[in-house]
Design a protein around this motif. Structure first.
Motif, PDB file in Angstrom:
ATOM      1  N   UNK A  25       0.823  -1.201   0.000  1.00  0.00           N
ATOM      2  CA  UNK A  25       0.000   0.000   0.000  1.00  0.00           C
ATOM      3  C   UNK A  25       0.861   1.258   0.000  1.00  0.00           C
ATOM      4  N   UNK A  26       1.998   1.212   0.690  1.00  0.00           N
ATOM      5  CA  UNK A  26       2.903   2.357   0.695  1.00  0.00           C
ATOM      6  C   UNK A  26       3.421   2.613  -0.715  1.00  0.00           C
ATOM      7  N   UNK A  27       3.784   1.534  -1.390  1.00  0.00           N
ATOM      8  CA  UNK A  27       4.276   1.672  -2.762  1.00  0.00           C
ATOM      9  C   UNK A  27       3.197   2.207  -3.683  1.00  0.00           C
ATOM     10  N   UNK A  28       1.968   1.686  -3.566  1.00  0.00           N
ATOM     11  CA  UNK A  28       0.867   2.136  -4.411  1.00  0.00           C
ATOM     12  C   UNK A  28       0.513   3.593  -4.120  1.00  0.00           C
ATOM     13  N   UNK A  29       0.545   3.971  -2.832  1.00  0.00           N
ATOM     14  CA  UNK A  29       0.236   5.348  -2.469  1.00  0.00           C
ATOM     15  C   UNK A  29       1.241   6.313  -3.071  1.00  0.00           C
ATOM     16  N   UNK A  30       2.526   5.970  -2.983  1.00  0.00           N
ATOM     17  CA  UNK A  30       3.554   6.843  -3.549  1.00  0.00           C
ATOM     18  C   UNK A  30       3.439   6.917  -5.069  1.00  0.00           C
ATOM     19  N   UNK A  31       3.185   5.768  -5.709  1.00  0.00           N
ATOM     20  CA  UNK A  31       3.027   5.765  -7.177  1.00  0.00           C
ATOM     21  C   UNK A  31       1.835   6.607  -7.598  1.00  0.00           C
ATOM     22  N   UNK A  32       0.719   6.514  -6.828  1.00  0.00           N
ATOM     23  CA  UNK A  32      -0.460   7.305  -7.151  1.00  0.00           C
ATOM     24  C   UNK A  32      -0.203   8.795  -7.029  1.00  0.00           C
ATOM     25  N   UNK A  33       0.509   9.198  -5.977  1.00  0.00           N
ATOM     26  CA  UNK A  33       0.837  10.619  -5.801  1.00  0.00           C
ATOM     27  C   UNK A  33       1.736  11.098  -6.931  1.00  0.00           C
ATOM     28  N   UNK A  34       2.719  10.278  -7.312  1.00  0.00           N
ATOM     29  CA  UNK A  34       3.638  10.661  -8.380  1.00  0.00           C
ATOM     30  C   UNK A  34       2.906  10.804  -9.712  1.00  0.00           C
ATOM     31  N   UNK A  35       2.003   9.868 -10.012  1.00  0.00           N
ATOM     32  CA  UNK A  35       1.238   9.953 -11.261  1.00  0.00           C
ATOM     33  C   UNK A  35       0.318  11.169 -11.254  1.00  0.00           C
ATOM     34  N   UNK A  36      -0.283  11.444 -10.090  1.00  0.00           N
ATOM     35  CA  UNK A  36      -1.145  12.620  -9.985  1.00  0.00           C
ATOM     36  C   UNK A  36      -0.377  13.907 -10.236  1.00  0.00           C
ATOM     37  N   UNK A  37       0.858  14.000  -9.713  1.00  0.00           N
ATOM     38  CA  UNK A  37       1.660  15.198  -9.931  1.00  0.00           C
ATOM     39  C   UNK A  37       2.035  15.333 -11.403  1.00  0.00           C
ATOM     40  N   UNK A  38       2.342  14.205 -12.056  1.00  0.00           N
ATOM     41  CA  UNK A  38       2.684  14.266 -13.484  1.00  0.00           C
ATOM     42  C   UNK A  38       1.486  14.710 -14.324  1.00  0.00           C
ATOM     43  N   UNK A  39       0.270  14.220 -13.978  1.00  0.00           N
ATOM     44  CA  UNK A  39      -0.923  14.638 -14.717  1.00  0.00           C
ATOM     45  C   UNK A  39      -1.185  16.127 -14.518  1.00  0.00           C
ATOM     46  N   UNK A  40      -0.979  16.592 -13.284  1.00  0.00           N
ATOM     47  CA  UNK A  40      -1.178  18.012 -13.009  1.00  0.00           C
ATOM     48  C   UNK A  40      -0.187  18.859 -13.798  1.00  0.00           C
ATOM     49  N   UNK A  41       1.062  18.388 -13.862  1.00  0.00           N
ATOM     50  CA  UNK A  41       2.084  19.118 -14.616  1.00  0.00           C
ATOM     51  C   UNK A  41       1.747  19.133 -16.103  1.00  0.00           C
ATOM     52  N   UNK A  42       1.259  18.006 -16.631  1.00  0.00           N
ATOM     53  CA  UNK A  42       0.888  17.933 -18.040  1.00  0.00           C
ATOM     54  C   UNK A  42      -0.277  18.866 -18.342  1.00  0.00           C
ATOM     55  N   UNK A  43      -1.246  18.923 -17.416  1.00  0.00           N
ATOM     56  CA  UNK A  43      -2.387  19.821 -17.602  1.00  0.00           C
ATOM     57  C   UNK A  43      -1.940  21.279 -17.570  1.00  0.00           C
ATOM     58  N   UNK A  44      -0.991  21.597 -16.676  1.00  0.00           N
ATOM     59  CA  UNK A  44      -0.499  22.974 -16.582  1.00  0.00           C
ATOM     60  C   UNK A  44       0.263  23.363 -17.853  1.00  0.00           C
ATOM     61  N   UNK A  45       1.005  22.398 -18.410  1.00  0.00           N
ATOM     62  CA  UNK A  45       1.742  22.670 -19.645  1.00  0.00           C
ATOM     63  C   UNK A  45       0.774  22.911 -20.802  1.00  0.00           C
ATOM     64  N   UNK A  46      -0.337  22.158 -20.829  1.00  0.00           N
ATOM     65  CA  UNK A  46      -1.309  22.316 -21.901  1.00  0.00           C
ATOM     66  C   UNK A  46      -2.022  23.660 -21.832  1.00  0.00           C
ATOM     67  N   UNK A  47      -2.055  24.265 -20.643  1.00  0.00           N
ATOM     68  CA  UNK A  47      -2.722  25.562 -20.480  1.00  0.00           C
ATOM     69  C   UNK A  47      -1.909  26.707 -21.055  1.00  0.00           C
ATOM     70  N   UNK A  48      -0.630  26.441 -21.385  1.00  0.00           N
ATOM     71  CA  UNK A  48       0.204  27.465 -22.012  1.00  0.00           C
ATOM     72  C   UNK A  48       0.949  28.344 -21.042  1.00  0.00           C
ATOM     73  N   UNK A  49       0.895  28.024 -19.750  1.00  0.00           N
ATOM     74  CA  UNK A  49       1.608  28.821 -18.739  1.00  0.00           C
ATOM     75  C   UNK A  49       3.038  28.303 -18.643  1.00  0.00           C
TER      76      UNK A  49
END
Length: 287
Positions: free
Chosen positions: A35-59
């Motif tokens: 569960x610790x591994x899955x929790x960390x992987x989920x947080x990391x994937x969430x941060x990458x998706x957020x970064x990708x969304x921010x990049x798509x916004x043009x900022x």
């Protein structure tokens, strides 16, 4: 033979072990680690998706700042999650974690004196980010290294040189740095004109080159080019110079383009760019 007898003597103790409870504890420990591994992987994937969304916004500025802080946040989450998982696993195994934490505090104090550089790197990493000195993608010079910042971790800053070599620099060792991505840059191009040529001819041609470049590239310069003369009277040339204030990271391309135009124009107009030369006098002694 004696070892076999000892093993037989311990058979009743082995038989009395509650294997069901032991299996339950092992499964619980395994579940905690997974569960610790899955929790960390989920947080990391969430941060990458957020970064990708921010990049798509043009900022672009926001994206660069996020790319800088993401590795720091990821490192903090990794250490915290795995540390808590380890405590839970040890507690499930029957280890007194309160005593372990107390011992860890004393041990940490002792290790801290021997790990001052590590602590210094961590603290410097936070200050480097929160002071906004550098971000991912910036081109910096620190010490003898010039390159692009690829990653900023809690301990190290990764800088890749133009030739491709990747440097891992401890944050505590970054005592001073120069950043090419802050505010503006200045393109500086020096050229020598032969003594036999009228200096005014070289100056006039440089002004013409600089003005034409400025007219064709209004989105690059912040202040119009300036021709400076005379910088020096060298061994074989009179030194002239073009300087122009440009947007960050545009100075290298500007210098290359101005040099090309100077060479083409001087060749066309017959303005000589001299090379080092010497006059040698020979003397013959009278017999």
């Amino acid at each position: 033979m004696e070892h076999f007898k000892d093993w037989l003597a311990h058979l009743p103790e082995i038989a009395n072990i509650n294997w069901l409870a032991l299996s339950g504890k092992l499964l619980t420990i395994l579940f905690i680690l997974v569960m610790a591994r899955l929790l960390y992987s989920g947080i990391e994937k969430g941060m990458r998706r957020f970064l990708k969304h921010r990049a798509a916004s043009g900022d672009a500025a926001g994206k660069a700042r996020l790319e800088t802080i993401m590795p720091l946040i990821s490192s903090v989450f990794r250490y915290v999650i795995y540390f808590i998982a380890l405590l839970l696993a040890l507690s499930e195994a029957g280890v007194d974690t309160s005593a372990l934490l107390a011992s860890a505090g004393v041990l940490g104090l002792a290790v801290g004196f021997g790990a001052q550089n590590l602590v210094r790197d961590f603290i410097s990493g936070f200050f480097i980010y929160f002071d906004g000195l550098i971000e991912t993608g910036d081109v910096i010079t620190t010490g003898s290294i010039t390159g692009s910042v690829e990653r900023i971790d809690l301990r190290n800053t990764m800088v890749r040189e133009f030739g491709g070599r990747l440097w891992s620099i401890p944050n505590g060792d970054i005592r001073s740095l120069g950043n090419f991505n802050r505010g503006w840059s200045r393109a500086v191009v020096e050229v020598g004109v032969a003594y036999e040529q009228p200096v005014a001819l070289g100056i006039d041609n440089l002004k013409e080159i600089a003005e034409k470049w400025a007219d064709e590239n209004p989105d690059i310069w912040l202040e119009k080019p300036e021709v400076q003369a005379i910088l020096a009277l060298g061994d074989s040339a009179v030194s002239l110079r073009i300087v122009v204030k440009v947007k960050p990271m545009q100075h290298w391309a500007t210098e290359r383009e101005l040099r090309r135009r100077i060479k083409d124009t001087f060749d066309e107009k017959g303005v000589e760019i001299p090379f080092p030369r010497q006059l040698i006098y020979t003397r013959k002694d009278k017999a």
